[in-house]
Design an enzyme around this catalytic site. Structure first.
Site, PDB file in Angstrom:
ATOM      1  N   GLU A  29      -8.304   4.792  -7.654  1.00 49.89           N
ATOM      2  CA  GLU A  29      -6.901   5.030  -8.002  1.00 49.89           C
ATOM      3  C   GLU A  29      -6.248   5.920  -6.951  1.00 49.89           C
ATOM      4  OE1 GLU A  29      -6.283   4.205 -12.524  1.00 49.89           O
ATOM      5  OE2 GLU A  29      -6.453   6.339 -12.142  1.00 49.89           O
TER       6      GLU A  29
ATOM      7  N   HIS B 180     -10.337  11.282 -13.834  1.00 58.24           N
ATOM      8  CA  HIS B 180      -9.009  10.746 -13.516  1.00 58.24           C
ATOM      9  C   HIS B 180      -8.255  11.765 -12.659  1.00 58.24           C
ATOM     10  CE1 HIS B 180      -4.901   9.333 -13.953  1.00 58.24           C
ATOM     11  NE2 HIS B 180      -5.426   8.159 -14.225  1.00 58.24           N
TER      12      HIS B 180
HETATM   13  P1  13P Z   1      -0.011   3.486 -13.790  1.00 57.95           P
HETATM   14  O1  13P Z   1      -0.522   2.079 -14.036  1.00 57.95           O
HETATM   15  O2  13P Z   1       0.995   3.924 -14.797  1.00 57.95           O
HETATM   16  O3  13P Z   1       0.418   3.664 -12.372  1.00 57.95           O
HETATM   17  O4  13P Z   1      -1.265   4.467 -14.013  1.00 57.95           O
HETATM   18  C1  13P Z   1      -2.455   4.182 -13.387  1.00 57.95           C
HETATM   19  C2  13P Z   1      -3.509   5.074 -13.941  1.00 57.95           C
HETATM   20  O5  13P Z   1      -3.493   6.266 -13.731  1.00 57.95           O
HETATM   21  C3  13P Z   1      -4.546   4.459 -14.780  1.00 57.95           C
HETATM   22  O6  13P Z   1      -5.570   5.360 -15.044  1.00 57.95           O
END
Ligand code: 13P
Length: 249
Positions: free
Chosen positions: A167, A95
């Site tokens: 992401e 992550h």
């Molecule tokens: P948010 O949905 O709070 O933007 O976070 C996304 C995330 O990092 C999921 O792993």
């Protein structure tokens, strides 16, 4: 046909009691949601409460990180077999918050992914560019570099068992969601890398989730993109109604 997958990343939120209360509300809301796979990744200490709460339901539980050794003198760390033994099915790896705050690199992502697979967990492997990368026009280069430095080190058999999450760091927790077209573009870049390294069948089969400010009101547009196979949801997964709204897009 890829089964959609909606996963909640609870980050460092909720106590055990709050975890139990969430599932009491959430499970009835997704009891008929057979169109997709659903998972929640709580903090390590709340995994037992989450596993107990989802027993007999379709919801899977995952960790948010692991260490690649099976056991040993690694104070503060948790291994893949330990996550498996406590009832996890999934684990998030690489992550951006781990990369940014805890020194995770593409090389450690690969080691952790292999460890997860060896323990029988499904790794959700995260990639994504920083705002500066996107503004400099380097999104594609960053995604390719992260892919080559991490995921590309898997064997074909190993690769077939992972889920990828795209992401974009600038969209995480900011309320700034990537447009469906931007997300789909990035997913195409990743899928092209998969095809190059693991072949066309692997590229067709792998699920790529989008993560970054996904909410009930923007999930439909994202899921309308054929490239987007689900979502990795932070903030909006903390509330039962709101995550159910995402699951039932
Ligand atoms: P948010 O949905 O709070 O933007 O976070 C996304 C995330 O990092 C999921 O792993």
């Amino acid at each position: 046909m890829r089964t959609p997958f909606m996963a909640g990343n609870w980050k460092m939120y909720k106590t055990a009691a709050e975890t139990t209360a969430f599932f009491e509300k959430f499970l009835p809301l997704v009891a008929n949601s057979s169109h997709c796979d659903v998972a929640i990744c709580p903090t390590f200490v709340n995994i037992p409460a989450a596993v107990a709460a989802v027993a007999g339901s379709k919801v899977g539980i995952g960790g948010q990180n692991l260490y690649w050794a099976k056991e040993g003198a690694f104070t503060g760390e948790i291994s893949a077999p330990m996550l498996k033994a406590v009832g996890c099915q999934y684990v998030i790896i690489g992550h951006s918050e781990r990369r940014q705050f805890f020194g995770e690199t593409d090389a450690t992502v690969l080691k952790k992914t292999v460890a997860a697979l060896e323990a029988g967990l499904t790794p959700i492997v995260c990639v994504g560019e920083l705002l500066a990368d996107r503004e400099a026009g380097n999104t594609e280069a960053v995604l390719v570099e992260q892919f080559n430095g991490g995921i590309a080190g898997l064997s074909e058999t190993q690769f077939a068992q992972i889920v990828i999450a795209y992401e974009p760091v600038w969209a995480i927790g900011t309320g700034k969601v990537a447009t469906p077209d931007m997300a789909a573009d990035a997913h195409r870049t990743i899928r092209a890398q998969v095809e190059k390294k693991f072949g066309a069948d692997a590229a067709k089969a792998v699920r790529i989730l989008y993560g970054g400010s996904v909410k009930p009101d923007n999930v439909k547009g994202l899921m309308a993109q054929i490239e987007i196979d689900g979502a990795l949801v932070g903030g909006a997964s903390l509330d039962a109604n709101s995550f159910a709204g995402v699951v039932n897009f």
